[in-house]
Write a protein that holds these residues in place. Structure first.
Motif, mmCIF file in Angstrom:
data_model
loop_
_atom_site.group_PDB
_atom_site.id
_atom_site.type_symbol
_atom_site.label_atom_id
_atom_site.label_comp_id
_atom_site.label_asym_id
_atom_site.label_seq_id
_atom_site.Cartn_x
_atom_site.Cartn_y
_atom_site.Cartn_z
ATOM 1 N N UNK A 138 0.859 -1.175 0.000
ATOM 2 C CA UNK A 138 0.000 0.000 0.000
ATOM 3 C C UNK A 138 0.901 1.233 0.000
ATOM 4 N N UNK A 139 0.531 2.204 -0.819
ATOM 5 C CA UNK A 139 1.308 3.432 -0.933
ATOM 6 C C UNK A 139 0.372 4.615 -0.727
ATOM 7 N N UNK A 140 0.790 5.568 0.081
ATOM 8 C CA UNK A 140 0.035 6.797 0.291
ATOM 9 C C UNK A 140 0.771 7.921 -0.420
ATOM 10 N N UNK A 141 0.061 8.641 -1.279
ATOM 11 C CA UNK A 141 0.631 9.786 -1.982
ATOM 12 C C UNK A 141 -0.137 11.015 -1.527
ATOM 13 N N UNK A 142 0.577 12.005 -1.029
ATOM 14 C CA UNK A 142 -0.095 13.216 -0.561
ATOM 15 C C UNK A 142 0.617 14.442 -1.121
ATOM 16 N N UNK A 143 -0.076 15.563 -1.085
ATOM 17 C CA UNK A 143 0.493 16.810 -1.575
ATOM 18 C C UNK A 143 -0.600 17.830 -1.761
ATOM 19 N N UNK A 144 -0.202 19.023 -2.113
ATOM 20 C CA UNK A 144 -1.143 20.117 -2.277
ATOM 21 C C UNK A 144 -1.968 20.015 -3.547
ATOM 22 N N UNK A 145 -2.971 20.842 -3.621
ATOM 23 C CA UNK A 145 -3.846 20.894 -4.785
ATOM 24 C C UNK A 145 -3.047 21.270 -6.025
ATOM 25 N N UNK A 146 -3.238 20.527 -7.098
ATOM 26 C CA UNK A 146 -2.554 20.829 -8.348
ATOM 27 C C UNK A 146 -1.090 20.445 -8.378
ATOM 28 N N UNK A 147 -0.659 19.579 -7.450
ATOM 29 C CA UNK A 147 0.771 19.223 -7.366
ATOM 30 C C UNK A 147 1.154 18.026 -8.231
ATOM 31 N N UNK A 148 0.185 17.408 -8.902
ATOM 32 C CA UNK A 148 0.487 16.260 -9.751
ATOM 33 C C UNK A 148 0.329 14.911 -9.076
ATOM 34 N N UNK A 149 -0.335 14.889 -7.916
ATOM 35 C CA UNK A 149 -0.529 13.633 -7.170
ATOM 36 C C UNK A 149 -1.240 12.579 -7.996
ATOM 37 N N UNK A 150 -2.304 12.959 -8.674
ATOM 38 C CA UNK A 150 -3.104 11.983 -9.413
ATOM 39 C C UNK A 150 -2.305 11.346 -10.534
ATOM 40 N N UNK A 151 -1.626 12.164 -11.325
ATOM 41 C CA UNK A 151 -0.835 11.619 -12.432
ATOM 42 C C UNK A 151 0.270 10.704 -11.906
ATOM 43 N N UNK A 152 0.933 11.107 -10.822
ATOM 44 C CA UNK A 152 1.995 10.285 -10.243
ATOM 45 C C UNK A 152 1.429 8.973 -9.697
ATOM 46 N N UNK A 153 0.306 9.051 -9.004
ATOM 47 C CA UNK A 153 -0.317 7.853 -8.431
ATOM 48 C C UNK A 153 -0.712 6.873 -9.522
ATOM 49 N N UNK A 154 -1.271 7.389 -10.609
ATOM 50 C CA UNK A 154 -1.683 6.512 -11.702
ATOM 51 C C UNK A 154 -0.480 5.871 -12.380
ATOM 52 N N UNK A 155 0.585 6.617 -12.537
ATOM 53 C CA UNK A 155 1.818 6.060 -13.100
ATOM 54 C C UNK A 155 2.344 4.928 -12.205
ATOM 55 N N UNK A 156 2.352 5.157 -10.902
ATOM 56 C CA UNK A 156 2.827 4.140 -9.949
ATOM 57 C C UNK A 156 1.956 2.891 -9.979
ATOM 58 N N UNK A 157 0.651 3.076 -9.967
ATOM 59 C CA UNK A 157 -0.237 1.915 -9.883
ATOM 60 C C UNK A 157 -0.129 1.039 -11.124
ATOM 61 N N UNK A 158 0.015 1.655 -12.289
ATOM 62 C CA UNK A 158 0.150 0.876 -13.515
ATOM 63 C C UNK A 158 1.480 0.127 -13.519
ATOM 64 N N UNK A 159 2.543 0.801 -13.107
ATOM 65 C CA UNK A 159 3.883 0.211 -13.125
ATOM 66 C C UNK A 159 4.039 -0.906 -12.093
ATOM 67 N N UNK A 160 3.449 -0.741 -10.928
ATOM 68 C CA UNK A 160 3.710 -1.655 -9.809
ATOM 69 C C UNK A 160 2.700 -2.781 -9.651
ATOM 70 N N UNK A 161 1.625 -2.771 -10.385
ATOM 71 C CA UNK A 161 0.541 -3.716 -10.086
ATOM 72 C C UNK A 161 0.285 -4.712 -11.207
ATOM 73 N N UNK A 162 1.283 -5.052 -11.971
ATOM 74 C CA UNK A 162 1.087 -6.003 -13.064
ATOM 75 C C UNK A 162 0.515 -7.311 -12.519
ATOM 76 N N UNK A 163 -0.662 -7.708 -13.021
ATOM 77 C CA UNK A 163 -1.297 -8.942 -12.599
ATOM 78 C C UNK A 163 -2.068 -8.857 -11.292
#
Length: 66
Positions: A1-26
């Motif tokens: 489990x990974x928690x990503x936090x940060x301010x509004x407009x800081x790119x959290x969503x794009x970073x989180x989506x990149x991580x989830x796709x890369x780390x969750x194969x299968x």
């Protein structure tokens, strides 16, 4: 489990989506969206984020924080 936090407009969503796709194969992918939605601008942001995740195989749980 990974928690990503940060301010509004800081790119959290794009970073989180990149991580989830890369780390969750299968594996199952869950995305917890907690933004409080205020007004039309907030609704547009939520819709934009839904579109960004649409083809990434995530189960999205939308739960506004208090």
């Amino acid at each position: 489990m990974i928690l990503i936090s940060g301010g509004s407009g800081s790119g959290k969503s794009a970073y989180a989506e990149e991580c989830i796709v890369r780390m969750s194969q299968g594996c199952s992918r869950y995305y917890l969206a907690t933004m409080r939605v205020y007004g039309e601008e907030g609704r547009k942001k939520v819709e934009r984020h839904r579109e960004m995740r649409k083809e990434k195989g995530c189960v999205t749980i939308e739960q506004q924080t208090r």
